[in-house]
Design a protein around this motif. Sequence first.
Motif, short mmCIF file in Angstrom:
data_model
loop_
_atom_site.label_atom_id
_atom_site.label_comp_id
_atom_site.label_asym_id
_atom_site.label_seq_id
_atom_site.Cartn_x
_atom_site.Cartn_y
_atom_site.Cartn_z
N LEU A 67 5.14 -2.74 0.55
CA LEU A 67 3.78 -2.71 0.01
C LEU A 67 2.89 -3.74 0.69
CD1 LEU A 67 4.31 -2.27 -3.85
CD2 LEU A 67 3.77 -0.53 -2.15
N GLU A 68 3.45 -4.90 1.00
CA GLU A 68 2.69 -5.95 1.69
C GLU A 68 2.28 -5.47 3.09
OE1 GLU A 68 5.26 -9.31 1.64
OE2 GLU A 68 5.07 -9.63 -0.53
N TRP A 69 3.20 -4.78 3.76
CA TRP A 69 2.88 -4.23 5.08
C TRP A 69 1.73 -3.22 4.98
CZ3 TRP A 69 2.87 0.82 6.77
CH2 TRP A 69 2.69 1.00 8.14
N LYS A 74 -4.23 -1.57 5.64
CA LYS A 74 -4.90 -0.51 4.88
C LYS A 74 -6.12 0.04 5.62
CE LYS A 74 -7.49 -3.82 2.02
NZ LYS A 74 -7.71 -4.29 0.62
N ASP A 75 -6.69 -0.77 6.52
CA ASP A 75 -7.85 -0.29 7.29
C ASP A 75 -7.44 0.72 8.36
OD1 ASP A 75 -6.51 -2.49 8.59
OD2 ASP A 75 -8.16 -2.58 10.02
N LYS A 76 -6.14 0.82 8.63
CA LYS A 76 -5.63 1.78 9.62
C LYS A 76 -5.19 3.09 8.96
CE LYS A 76 -5.60 -1.35 12.99
NZ LYS A 76 -6.46 -1.24 14.21
N TYR A 93 -1.29 8.37 7.20
CA TYR A 93 -1.20 8.18 8.65
C TYR A 93 -1.83 6.84 9.01
CZ TYR A 93 -1.73 9.03 13.67
OH TYR A 93 -1.66 8.94 15.04
N TYR A 94 -1.07 6.01 9.74
CA TYR A 94 -1.54 4.71 10.19
C TYR A 94 -1.69 4.76 11.71
CZ TYR A 94 -0.33 2.99 5.54
OH TYR A 94 -0.25 2.78 4.18
N ASP A 95 -2.92 4.59 12.18
CA ASP A 95 -3.24 4.74 13.59
C ASP A 95 -3.35 3.38 14.27
OD1 ASP A 95 -4.15 5.44 16.10
OD2 ASP A 95 -5.64 6.87 15.37
#
Length: 320
Positions: A67-69, A74-76, A93-95
């Motif tokens: 969760l910390e990661w 979160k902006d990605k 999806y994390y870009d």
Amino acid sequence: MEIVLIVLLAIVVLSVIGGICVVIFYLNPLSIKIYEEQVVRTSKEKFGSACTYTDNEEQVIMWNTGLEWAELFKDKKEIIEIENMGLKLHAEYYDFGSDTCIISIPGRSEGLMYGYYFDIPYQRDMGMNVLAVDPRSHGESEGKFHSLGHYEHMDLDKWITLLEERYGIKKVFLHCICVGTCTGLLMAINGKKRENVKGIITEGAFVTFKETFREHIKYEGKPTFPVLQLCMHHIEKNTDAKIMAESPQELVKKLETPILFLHSREDRFSLPDKTAKMFETCTSKNKKIVWFDKGSHSHLRINNEAEYDRVIKEFVATCV
């Protein structure tokens, strides 16, 4: 005399058959209950987006670290959905600007938040983008049951198509936990986008779901016969899963995709000696198995983080 022996033998045989029928009659409700507990989603909360074992200290640490990661990046994050076989399926999806993506495939009863913890080294050490998926019937994805990879690998195929067409992803790696191994192997062998899958990393791979289920029943102090056989019958009948034909021990005999097996010598559910034999039958030309002395089932990384992350990075380098 012969007639008497035949009659006695018939009585014995009928008694045995009758006894088995009585046992099955009384234990079948138990087997149905276990089957429903394990693979059927009966409410939104079941197999939902929450830590499944809050009384397990390691599990809680893994969960919170993940969760910390996710909060850090979160902006990605982009929430995405697909539809397959009439079900709406959910993912994040994390870009990070890469053309390579890791997809973590959680084990049964776990959603995408559980997968965060395993995504960390791929993003941090290798710069990969991340697709965190809620399998069907888990988290925010629709569905009634888990089919042990039978339908899940078709969902995965659509996710990989989306990654390619919308985000330009050229290479995909699959990090498979426990039963997620079935999904990953089926995708790499039968999926339409299997050529996009450059490597599979699997932790706690069992040889068959029947085998690992037997160990779970024994661990819980329940009778294995005929409960185990009845549970497998209910699963195959109601979910279309193919427990033996689509088991890891059969699938690795057809595998060409590079694969890394991560396994604990302490694993009491995916027995190490059986996994070792399965590894020997794997047909991939790029295969490796790494043993860890410490760590319960699916809890390898938390007990061996530096080594765990290192061997994954080294393996990925052999696949690209």
